[in-house]
Design a protein around this motif. Structure first.
Motif, PDB file in Angstrom:
ATOM      1  N   PRO A  87       0.818  -1.220   0.000  1.00 34.73           N
ATOM      2  CA  PRO A  87       0.000   0.000   0.000  1.00 34.73           C
ATOM      3  C   PRO A  87       0.850   1.267   0.000  1.00 34.73           C
ATOM      4  O   PRO A  87       1.974   1.292   0.501  1.00 34.73           O
ATOM      5  N   GLY A  88       0.283   2.335  -0.550  1.00 32.89           N
ATOM      6  CA  GLY A  88       0.961   3.623  -0.549  1.00 32.89           C
ATOM      7  C   GLY A  88       0.615   4.438  -1.774  1.00 32.89           C
ATOM      8  O   GLY A  88      -0.127   3.993  -2.658  1.00 32.89           O
ATOM      9  N   VAL A  89       1.160   5.644  -1.836  1.00 28.93           N
ATOM     10  CA  VAL A  89       0.951   6.558  -2.954  1.00 28.93           C
ATOM     11  C   VAL A  89       2.290   7.173  -3.318  1.00 28.93           C
ATOM     12  O   VAL A  89       3.068   7.550  -2.441  1.00 28.93           O
ATOM     13  N   ALA A  90       2.565   7.290  -4.615  1.00 27.64           N
ATOM     14  CA  ALA A  90       3.801   7.936  -5.068  1.00 27.64           C
ATOM     15  C   ALA A  90       3.632   8.347  -6.520  1.00 27.64           C
ATOM     16  O   ALA A  90       2.762   7.844  -7.238  1.00 27.64           O
ATOM     17  N   ALA A  91       4.483   9.265  -6.951  1.00 26.01           N
ATOM     18  CA  ALA A  91       4.467   9.723  -8.346  1.00 26.01           C
ATOM     19  C   ALA A  91       5.896   9.793  -8.861  1.00 26.01           C
ATOM     20  O   ALA A  91       6.844   9.992  -8.093  1.00 26.01           O
ATOM     21  N   TYR A 137      10.264  -1.627   2.822  1.00 28.79           N
ATOM     22  CA  TYR A 137      10.818  -0.330   2.411  1.00 28.79           C
ATOM     23  C   TYR A 137       9.748   0.750   2.258  1.00 28.79           C
ATOM     24  O   TYR A 137      10.068   1.907   2.010  1.00 28.79           O
ATOM     25  N   GLY A 138       8.479   0.388   2.372  1.00 27.75           N
ATOM     26  CA  GLY A 138       7.418   1.367   2.210  1.00 27.75           C
ATOM     27  C   GLY A 138       7.234   1.820   0.778  1.00 27.75           C
ATOM     28  O   GLY A 138       6.790   2.943   0.528  1.00 27.75           O
ATOM     29  N   VAL A 139       7.548   0.957  -0.190  1.00 31.48           N
ATOM     30  CA  VAL A 139       7.431   1.307  -1.603  1.00 31.48           C
ATOM     31  C   VAL A 139       6.064   0.861  -2.116  1.00 31.48           C
ATOM     32  O   VAL A 139       5.750  -0.340  -2.091  1.00 31.48           O
ATOM     33  N   PRO A 140       5.225   1.781  -2.597  1.00 33.38           N
ATOM     34  CA  PRO A 140       3.938   1.375  -3.153  1.00 33.38           C
ATOM     35  C   PRO A 140       4.135   0.427  -4.333  1.00 33.38           C
ATOM     36  O   PRO A 140       5.017   0.642  -5.170  1.00 33.38           O
ATOM     37  N   VAL A 168       3.480   9.655 -13.777  1.00 37.49           N
ATOM     38  CA  VAL A 168       2.225   9.039 -13.378  1.00 37.49           C
ATOM     39  C   VAL A 168       2.153   9.029 -11.856  1.00 37.49           C
ATOM     40  O   VAL A 168       3.158   9.170 -11.159  1.00 37.49           O
ATOM     41  N   THR A 169       0.946   8.852 -11.346  1.00 36.98           N
ATOM     42  CA  THR A 169       0.724   8.693  -9.906  1.00 36.98           C
ATOM     43  C   THR A 169       0.200   7.291  -9.653  1.00 36.98           C
ATOM     44  O   THR A 169      -0.785   6.873 -10.264  1.00 36.98           O
ATOM     45  N   VAL A 170       0.874   6.571  -8.781  1.00 38.80           N
ATOM     46  CA  VAL A 170       0.464   5.209  -8.426  1.00 38.80           C
ATOM     47  C   VAL A 170      -0.321   5.269  -7.121  1.00 38.80           C
ATOM     48  O   VAL A 170       0.187   5.724  -6.087  1.00 38.80           O
ATOM     49  N   ASP A 171      -1.582   4.844  -7.182  1.00 36.75           N
ATOM     50  CA  ASP A 171      -2.432   4.757  -5.997  1.00 36.75           C
ATOM     51  C   ASP A 171      -2.539   3.288  -5.614  1.00 36.75           C
ATOM     52  O   ASP A 171      -3.384   2.555  -6.130  1.00 36.75           O
ATOM     53  N   VAL A 190      -1.271  13.559  -9.262  1.00 38.52           N
ATOM     54  CA  VAL A 190      -2.578  13.791  -8.655  1.00 38.52           C
ATOM     55  C   VAL A 190      -2.313  14.281  -7.234  1.00 38.52           C
ATOM     56  O   VAL A 190      -2.100  13.485  -6.305  1.00 38.52           O
ATOM     57  N   GLU A 191      -2.276  15.594  -7.074  1.00 35.07           N
ATOM     58  CA  GLU A 191      -1.849  16.187  -5.809  1.00 35.07           C
ATOM     59  C   GLU A 191      -2.757  15.798  -4.658  1.00 35.07           C
ATOM     60  O   GLU A 191      -2.301  15.666  -3.518  1.00 35.07           O
ATOM     61  N   GLU A 192      -4.044  15.622  -4.934  1.00 35.12           N
ATOM     62  CA  GLU A 192      -4.968  15.240  -3.867  1.00 35.12           C
ATOM     63  C   GLU A 192      -4.565  13.899  -3.255  1.00 35.12           C
ATOM     64  O   GLU A 192      -4.669  13.699  -2.035  1.00 35.12           O
ATOM     65  N   LEU A 193      -4.060  12.986  -4.089  1.00 32.82           N
ATOM     66  CA  LEU A 193      -3.578  11.701  -3.583  1.00 32.82           C
ATOM     67  C   LEU A 193      -2.217  11.830  -2.911  1.00 32.82           C
ATOM     68  O   LEU A 193      -1.941  11.182  -1.894  1.00 32.82           O
ATOM     69  N   LEU A 194      -1.350  12.649  -3.494  1.00 33.51           N
ATOM     70  CA  LEU A 194       0.029  12.725  -3.008  1.00 33.51           C
ATOM     71  C   LEU A 194       0.117  13.356  -1.627  1.00 33.51           C
ATOM     72  O   LEU A 194       1.175  13.317  -0.997  1.00 33.51           O
ATOM     73  N   ARG A 195      -0.976  13.936  -1.149  1.00 31.70           N
ATOM     74  CA  ARG A 195      -1.002  14.393   0.244  1.00 31.70           C
ATOM     75  C   ARG A 195      -0.848  13.225   1.205  1.00 31.70           C
ATOM     76  O   ARG A 195      -0.462  13.403   2.362  1.00 31.70           O
ATOM     77  N   TYR A 196      -1.151  12.020   0.727  1.00 37.47           N
ATOM     78  CA  TYR A 196      -1.075  10.829   1.575  1.00 37.47           C
ATOM     79  C   TYR A 196       0.238  10.066   1.386  1.00 37.47           C
ATOM     80  O   TYR A 196       0.389   8.965   1.921  1.00 37.47           O
ATOM     81  N   GLN A 197       1.172  10.650   0.622  1.00 39.43           N
ATOM     82  CA  GLN A 197       2.456   9.971   0.424  1.00 39.43           C
ATOM     83  C   GLN A 197       3.208   9.930   1.740  1.00 39.43           C
ATOM     84  O   GLN A 197       3.226  10.891   2.501  1.00 39.43           O
TER      85      GLN A 197
END
Length: 856
Positions: free
Chosen positions: A459-463, A521-524, A541-544, A555-562
Motif C-alpha cells: 500500500p501507498g501513494v507515489a508519483a 521499504y514502504g514502496v507502493p 504518473v501517480t500510483v495509488d 494527482v496532488e490530492e492523492l500525493l497528500r497521503y504519500q
C-alpha cells in the motif's frame, strides 16, 4: 602598532599562560566546534525519530566527525586556559572508547552443537539456529503446530567454517570476507557484482572441516534413511525473518539427496554474498557476524498444494482479516512472483471466506529426481479452488495462535500434503500495520485519467516518471525516483527498491518475496497490472496502491497521503547501533555551572563536554574583557557604548566592527552587521527600559525571598560585545539572569548562524521556567531550534540569507529587552502564552503599562 603586533612582542609571565591571540583564536574555535557538535547531535536525534536517510556508513561517519569536533574543542580550551582542565581530554577519550566498544562489538556466536534437531531446540538454543529455523522450532515445540522434521546446522557450524585459516596465509576466511565488504560502495553496481563473485568463489573453494561434513551427512541420513532426493536445504540467517525478512535473497534447494547436503550447505552460505543479499544486509545496517548463516535441513513434503499466509491483511490494513495465496504443487513460482495463484481474504476469527480471486493454473511444480519440474496440471485441478473451507479455518487458527504467542503479525509459508495436513515451513515476523491516513476516495470518479489498474501489493501513494526495465538491462540503469514497470516481481529486483518511487508489475503475487520486501521499504506496489507495459516511458504518473490505479500526471490530492520510505524497522540493527551509543552522546548532565558537580571528570557524554567547554571559554573571555578594561592588554581598547539604556555595555572591535574608536562610541558608528541588527532590537523605542517593572505582588515577594538566599554579586555588571565586520559575541549579565548572542552574518547563507542563550532569574524556579516558556514560544514561531533545561534555553537559527538573519537578530534583541525581570510577572501558567502572543503581534507593553501608553 597593529592589532596583533602585541601578540609578537608582549609575553605573559609563565610559559603556560596563553597569549591574547591564542585566546581569541581558541575561543572562535570553541564556538565553531560547539556549533558543529550541536548540529551533529541534532541530526542524530532526528535519525532516532525519522531514520529514512540512515545507513550504517553515514552513521559511522557522523559519529567520527562528532568526535573530531569534540577533540578540537577540548584542545582549544586546553590552549586558552593554559592547560587548566586536563581531565576533560581524559573524559573525551573515555567516552570515545565506550562508544567504540558498543559500536564495534561483534555479535557473539552463541555456543551450541554443530547440529541441532528442531524437536530438541529448547529456548536456550534458538538464537544459535538463525532466524528462520529458530522461528520454526518455536512453532513446532511451543505451539505444537505441524512442522516437517528437520535439523539445523547452527551458527557454530558457520563459525567453524569461517574461522579456518586460508591456505595462502592471508588470515581467516571471515577476516577476508569482512575486508572485501569494508567500505563497499553500494552505488557502484559493477563493483558490488565483482566483489560478490569473488567472495562466493572464495567460499565455494574453501575446504569443509571434516567434522562439519560428517555431522551434516549424519543429520541428512537420519532424515532420509531410504535415500533419494527427499530433503530441502534452506537458509536461516542470524537476523533472517526477525528484524529483516531477507525474503528471496538467499538460496534454497529442494529435492536434495543426503550425500549432496554438505555441498548444498556451502552453496547456501555462499548465497549470503550474492549481489542482492549484500546490498540488502548492508542497507539493513548489519555486520557480517549478525548476518551469520544457519542452514535448515528438512524432509521435503510432497506437496498437493502450497502457499503463503499473511496473518494481517496488508492491503486493507485490517487486523481482523488475513490474506492467503495458494497454488497447486510447490509454491516456488508463487513466492518468486512468476505467477499468481488463488487469493483469499479471510476473517481471522473463524476462517470465514470474505473474498476470493481464483487463478487458472495450467502448470504445477513438483520435484523429480532432484530437479524442480513444471508439469501440466491435471484437468480436474485447472478450474478447482486450491483451498477448501476447512483449509481456510485451519490456517486462520494457525494465525491466531502465532499472533497470540509472538504478539506480532506473521508471514507463513505452508504446504498441504496428500493426507490433507497443512504443515508450516516458514514463519517470519512482520511489522505491524502502519497508522498513516489513507485516501478514502477513489480518484477515478473525480475525473483523473486512469491509465492502468492492478491488484494492491504494497500500500501507498507515489508519483514519478515511468521507467521500463527491459530484459538484459542492468539494475544500475534504474534511476532514482521512478515508477518502475516490470514484467514480473522477481526477488532479484530487491536492490532497487530503496531508490524508486513505486513498482508496477504485470505478473506477480501480492504475497511474493519481492512485495514483502517492498512493504519493508514502504514502496507502493501494484501486481497483476495488465497493460502496464504500454505506459509511455518518461511520462509522469501517480500510483495509488490503495485503490489499485495508475493515473496520468501528478494527482496532488492523492500525493497528500504519500509517506516516507521506512527503510528500517524500529528494531533494525542500524537503529540498534544508534540507540546503543546515543546515551553517550546526546544527554546533557552538567546543567548548573554553579554546582560543585560541574567538573570535567563528571562529563558522561559528548554533550557534557561541549557544555563544559563553552561555559569555561565564556568565563575566560569575560576575564579577558576585564583585563582589557583595566588596561592590562594594550593591544585592544575597551570602548563604552553611548546609550541612555541601563546597560553598562562595552565593545571590543576585532576589526571593521566600529567606524570610530573613541569612547563613548555612538550607536550609529556600529558597522558590524550582526551587532547593528541586534542593537536595533535592544534599543527599539517602544520597549520600556527605564523605570520599575510592573510586578505581581506575589512575584515580587518571591524575588525578595530569592534575593535574600542568592543575592547577585554585581547587579549592573558589565555587558561585553566582541564585534567584527560580520561577527558579534554579546554577553550580558543583567541582575539575576544571563543572556548571550553569538552570531555570524554574511552574504553566504551556509555560513550564517545565530546562537542564543538565556538562563537564570530572580524569582522562584516555577516563575523562571514560565519565562523560559515565553521565550521558547516566541523563538519557535521565529523558526529557531531549541534545547531547554529547566530555566536555561539555548536556541539556534542558521543557514538563511543575510536579510533574514538581520531581521531575526533585531527580534531577538527586542525579546531580550522585553523579558528583563519578566519572571516577576509569571503568576500563572497562562501568562507565558499571553505575553508571547502580545510580543509577536508587536505589542511590547507589559501588563500594567497599557494605561500609561493609552492603549486599551
Amino acid at each position: 602598532m597593529g592589532l596583533f603586533d602585541f601578540f609578537r612582542r608582549k609575553k605573559r609571565t609563565g610559559a603556560s599562560s596563553p597569549k591574547l591571540r591564542e585566546i581569541w583564536c581558541g575561543f572562535q574555535q570553541i564556538l565553531a566546534d560547539n556549533k558543529k557538535v550541536m548540529g551533529l547531535i541534532g541530526s542524530l536525534e532526528e535519525l532516532l525519530v525519522s531514520p529514512k536517510d540512515l545507513d550504517l556508513a553515514y552513521l559511522d561517519s557522523r559519529i567520527g566527525l562528532l568526535d573530531q569536533h569534540v577533540a578540537s574543542l577540548v584542545a582549544a580550551l586546553h590552549k586558552i586556559s593554559g592547560g587548566k582542565f586536563p581531565e576533560l581530554e581524559s573524559a573525551r577519550v573515555r567516552i570515545k572508547g565506550a562508544i567504540a566498544q558498543r559500536w564495534e562489538e561483534a555479535a557473539a556466536f552463541p555456543a551450541s552443537p554443530l547440529i541441532v534437531r528442531l524437536e530438541e531446540a529448547g529456548p536456550e538454543l534458538l538464537t544459535a539456529l538463525g532466524g528462520k529455523a529458530g522461528n520454526l522450532a518455536r512453532v513446532k515445540n511451543q505451539l505444537a503446530l505441524p512442522v516437517p522434521d528437520g535439523a539445523v546446522a547452527t551458527l557454530s557450524a558457520y563459525k567453524l567454517f569461517m574461522e579456518q585459516e586460508l591456505p595462502d596465509g592471508g588470515g581467516t576466511l571471515l577476516s577476508r570476507l569482512k575486508t572485501g565488504l569494508h567500505n563497499l560502495d553500494l552505488a557502484n553496481e559493477a563493483l558490488v557484482g565483482q566483489v560478490s563473485q569473488e567472495l562466493q568463489h572464495l567460499i565455494l573453494a574453501q575446504p569443509m572441516p571434516p567434522e562439519l561434513a560428517g555431522a551434516l551427512l549424519q543429520a541428512a541420513q537420519r532424515l532420509a534413511p531410504e535415500g533419494g532426493h527427499r530433503l530441502a536445504v534452506r537458509s536461516s540467517g542470524g537476523r533472517e525473518d526477525i528484524t529483516a525478512s531477507f525474503a528471496g535473497q538467499y538460496k534454497s534447494f529442494l529435492g536434495v539427496a543426503p550425500a549432496e547436503v554438505p555441498d548444498r550447505w556451502r552453496r547456501v552460505v555462499a548465497s549470503q554474498f550474492g549481489e542482492g543479499a549484500i546490498i540488502y544486509f548492508k542497507l539493513q545496517g548489519l555486520v557480517l557476524e549478525e548476518a551469520a548463516m544457519g542452514v535448515l535441513i528438512q524432509r521435503l513434503v510432497e506437496a498437493r498444494s502450497a502457499g503463503v499466509m499473511l496473518t494481517t491483511d496488508p492491503v486493507g490494513g485490517s487486523p481482523e482479516n488475513l490474506m492467503i495465496s495458494a497454488t497447486w504443487g510447490l509454491a516456488a513460482d508463487l513466492v518468486a512472483g512468476r505467477m499468481r495463484g488463488d487469493e483469499y481474504l479471510v476473517a481471522k476469527a473463524d476462517g470465514r471466506l470474505l473474498q476470493a480471486r481464483y487463478g487458472r493454473q495450467e502448470h504445477l511444480l513438483q520435484v523429480r529426481d532432484g530437479c524442480l519440474e513444471k508439469q501440466p496440471a491435471p484437468p480436474e485441478l485447472m478450474e478447482t479452488p486450491v483451498l477448501e473451507a476447512g483449509d481456510l479455518e485451519r490456517l486462520a487458527s494457525y494465525a491466531r495462535m502465532l499472533e497470540a504467542h509472538c504478539g506480532c503479525p506473521h508471514c507463513v509459508e505452508w504446504v498441504k500434503d496428500d493426507q490433507g495436513t497443512i504443515q508450516v515451513v516458514q514463519a517470519r515476523h512482520l511489522p505491524p500495520a502502519d497508522n498513516f491516513p489513507r485516501p478514502l476516495v477513489d480518484m477515478a470518479g473525480t475525473g483523473a485519467l486512469v491509465l492502468v489498474s492492478g491488484h494492491i501489493g504494497s500500500p501507498g501513494v507515489a508519483a514519478g516518471p515511468v521507467f521500463h526495465l527491459e530484459p538484459g538491462q542492468s539494475l544500475a540503469e534504474v534511476p532514482a525516483g521512478v515508477v518502475l514497470v516490470v514484467p514480473r516481481t522477481t526477488p532479484e529486483l530487491a536492490p532497487v527498491l530503496p531508490r524508486i518511487a513505486a513498482l508496477v508489475a504485470e505478473i506477480g503475487s501480492a504475497n511474493g518475496h519481492l512485495i514483502l520486501v517492498a512493504r519493508e521499504y514502504g514502496v507502493p506496489a501494484l501486481v497483476e497490472a495488465g497493460g502496464a507495459a504500454g505506459l509511455p516511458a518518461g511520462e509522469v504518473v501517480t500510483v495509488d496502491a490503495y485503490h489499485g490505479k495508475v493515473y496520468q500526471g501528478r494527482v496532488e490530492e492523492l500525493l497528500r497521503y504519500q509517506r516516507p520510505h521506512p527503510r528500517y524497522a524500529t528494531d533494525s540493527a542500524v537503529l540498534g547501533r544508534l540507540r546503543a551509543v546515543a546515551d553517550l552522546i546526546i544527554p546533557v548532565n552538567l546543567v548548573d555551572r554553579r554546582s560543585k558537580e560541574f567538573r570535567p571528570e563528571n562529563c558522561r557524554t559528548y554533550h557534557d563536554i561541549t557544555r563544559f567547554g563553552q561555559e569555561k571559554a565564556m568565563q575566560i573571555m569575560f576575564g579577558l574583557m576585564d583585563d582589557v578594561a583595566q588596561g592590562r592588554v594594550p593591544a585592544l581598547k575597551l570602548l563604552k557604548l553611548k546609550t541612555t539604556l541601563p546597560l553598562n555595555l562595552h565593545l571590543v572591535d576585532l576589526g571593521d566592527g566600529l567606524a570610530s574608536h573613541d569612547t563613548p562610541v555612538p550607536p550609529e558608528d556600529i558597522i558590524s552587521v550582526p551587532m547593528r541588527a541586534l542593537w536595533r532590537g535592544i534599543s527599539y523605542p517602544n520597549i520600556t527600559w527605564a523605570g520599575p517593572v510592573p510586578v505581581d505582588v506575589g512575584g515580587f515577594l518571591h524575588v525578595l525571598g530569592q534575593s535574600a538566599i542568592n543575592p547577585p554579586q554585581n547587579f549592573w555588571d558589565k555587558t561585553y560585545a566582541i564585534v567584527a565586520a560580520n561577527y558579534v559575541n554579546y554577553a550580558c549579565r543583567l541582575g539575576y539572569h544571563f543572556q548571550s548572542v553569538d552570531s555570524y552574518v554574511g552574504d553566504v547563507p551556509e555560513n550564517n548562524y545565530i546562537n542564543f542563550t538565556f538562563k537564570g532569574g530572580a524569582a522562584d524556579d516555577t516563575r523562571r521556567v514560565r519565562r523560559i516558556r515565553l521565550i521558547a514560544t516566541v523563538l519557535e514561531r521565529l523558526g529557531f531550534d531549541m534545547e531547554i533545561f529547566g530555566d536555561v534555553i539555548r536556541a539556534r537559527f542558521r543557514r538563511r540569507p543575510e536579510a533574514e538573519m538581520e531581521e531575526r537578530l533585531d527580534l531577538v534583541g527586542r525579546l531580550m529587552a522585553y523579558v528583563r525581570q519578566m519572571d516577576m510577572l509569571m503568576k500563572d501558567d497562562n501568562i507565558s502564552q499571553v505575553l508571547a502572543e502580545r510580543f509577536l503581534a508587536g505589542h511590547y507593553e507589559r501588563p500594567g503599562e497599557e494605561a500609561e501608553t493609552g492603549e486599551a
